[in-house]
Design an enzyme around this catalytic site. Sequence first.
Site, PDB file in Angstrom:
ATOM      1  N   ARG A 136     107.968 -53.937 -52.247  1.00 26.41           N
ATOM      2  CA  ARG A 136     106.849 -53.720 -51.303  1.00 26.41           C
ATOM      3  C   ARG A 136     106.171 -55.034 -51.240  1.00 26.41           C
ATOM      4  O   ARG A 136     105.629 -55.469 -50.110  1.00 26.41           O
ATOM      5  CB  ARG A 136     105.663 -52.645 -52.019  1.00 26.41           C
ATOM      6  CG  ARG A 136     106.187 -51.328 -51.832  1.00 26.41           C
ATOM      7  CD  ARG A 136     105.314 -50.305 -52.585  1.00 26.41           C
ATOM      8  NE  ARG A 136     103.942 -50.531 -52.094  1.00 26.41           N
ATOM      9  CZ  ARG A 136     103.302 -49.969 -51.072  1.00 26.41           C
ATOM     10  NH1 ARG A 136     103.673 -49.298 -50.144  1.00 26.41           N
ATOM     11  NH2 ARG A 136     102.048 -50.093 -51.166  1.00 26.41           N
ATOM     12  N   ASP A 176      91.952 -51.806 -53.514  1.00 24.79           N
ATOM     13  CA  ASP A 176      92.614 -50.839 -52.481  1.00 24.79           C
ATOM     14  C   ASP A 176      93.663 -50.226 -53.301  1.00 24.79           C
ATOM     15  O   ASP A 176      94.780 -50.188 -53.155  1.00 24.79           O
ATOM     16  CB  ASP A 176      93.051 -50.994 -51.142  1.00 24.79           C
ATOM     17  CG  ASP A 176      93.335 -49.821 -50.364  1.00 24.79           C
ATOM     18  OD1 ASP A 176      92.559 -48.951 -50.294  1.00 24.79           O
ATOM     19  OD2 ASP A 176      94.386 -49.903 -49.770  1.00 24.79           O
ATOM     20  N   CYS A 229      92.493 -43.870 -50.225  1.00 30.33           N
ATOM     21  CA  CYS A 229      92.597 -43.127 -49.071  1.00 30.33           C
ATOM     22  C   CYS A 229      92.863 -41.475 -49.521  1.00 30.33           C
ATOM     23  O   CYS A 229      93.683 -40.776 -48.996  1.00 30.33           O
ATOM     24  CB  CYS A 229      93.795 -43.510 -48.226  1.00 30.33           C
ATOM     25  SG  CYS A 229      95.621 -43.517 -49.259  1.00 30.33           S
TER      26      CYS A 229
END
Length: 437
Positions: A136, A176, A229
Amino acid sequence: MNELFLKRMQDMLQYEYPAYIESLSSPLRKGLRINTLKISTEDFLSCTDYKLSKSPFAKNGYYLEAHKGIGYTVEHQSGFFYLQEPSASSAVTVLDPRPGMKVLDMCAAPGSKSTQIAEMLKQDGLLVSNEIHPNRARILEDNIERCGSANTIVINSDPKTVAKAFPFFFDMVLCDAPCSGEGMFRKEEQALTEWSLKNVQACAIRQQGILEEAYRCLKPGGTLVYSTCTFAIEENELCIKEFIQNHEDMHLVPIDVDFGRSGFDVGYHTEYTRRIFPMDGGEGHFIAKLIKDGNQESTVKLMASQPMPKEAKNFLDEMLVQQYPYYFVNNNKVYGGTQPFYSCGKCHLLRHQVLLGEMEKNRFVPSHGFFMSAYTKFKNQLELNQEDMNRYIHGEQLNIACPKGWYALSYHGVMIGGAKSDGSALKNKYPKNLRLR
């Protein structure tokens, strides 16, 4: 859908629960964010025909009607825009980074929020983007390069190592955090199949650990934005409450935006946080904004550069309209940036601002990143039409005659890569791993 998850949502939303259930059957909200490091909003709208409507979550954010293959277009390859779920841009809007600031994106891949921060810094200030997972992290690095940032460091390390390298260093930290992804159920089936209460609780524990290291990186007076999220209160308001209980020098501040709704009040002013549900125009997000009190100085050192090779200096003088304020040379590789080259300690460094190129057999060979950087213009520049642009990103030779040497290639004035002329044609230097098939 998991019955326990639905029962939890019903308990949370109460009379709004039917609206949430109805939202799940509506089309997935897709979006993009115009990258103003490379192109103005006006120019983007004039040279594209995408069906867009304004999103409330970011200044340059838009809802996007279905457009097949948009990620394989010349505009996307050039870094005109970043594809992003609309509400995901809300956290950086709340963070509100300004030019000149030092900002850390602790959990940055694939790069949606980092590229948004870079855009708002306007090449002035420093962004450190970290991702713990190697694969990633490489995707993050590619997206940073594509979007043209010249002041971003990309590292691939665990948060503890990052905190040791950058103690009390950043004006702003975005955390995040990895989460149970309840706001991604319609977008990612894996998030739905992997959901369990045990996973929610495990995420909450992991988030506390990441927050602790983010706190160590933040200088007194700085701003920390925590986002997820997911909808789970254990990972959101309760997570922030526990964090504040363990850090008396951190306090929540109200979030003054016109999207979403107030968070749930579980103490310590958690009602200051912000929630976005599907009924609010996005798939789902939670945001908390905190300020750190106190007084502490950071001591991050600079890296010592080797001398600039004369071949590299001559090439840069010949190609660049404006030189980079800072250069760094190591092991025949030449880097440029708008900020000093700070040491990253024991972090695994993938990118330090811009890799301009490297020495090979007494000659300087520019990198793809050299041409993609949006910091400066090029003296040797060729504007391509649509046909030649498509041929270029497919790796084909361009039958364009021009004097021998290197050229920066652009499309609608935006750089896409480099090519080398032999006098009769341009040899394609677009990276093979980026070429469209």
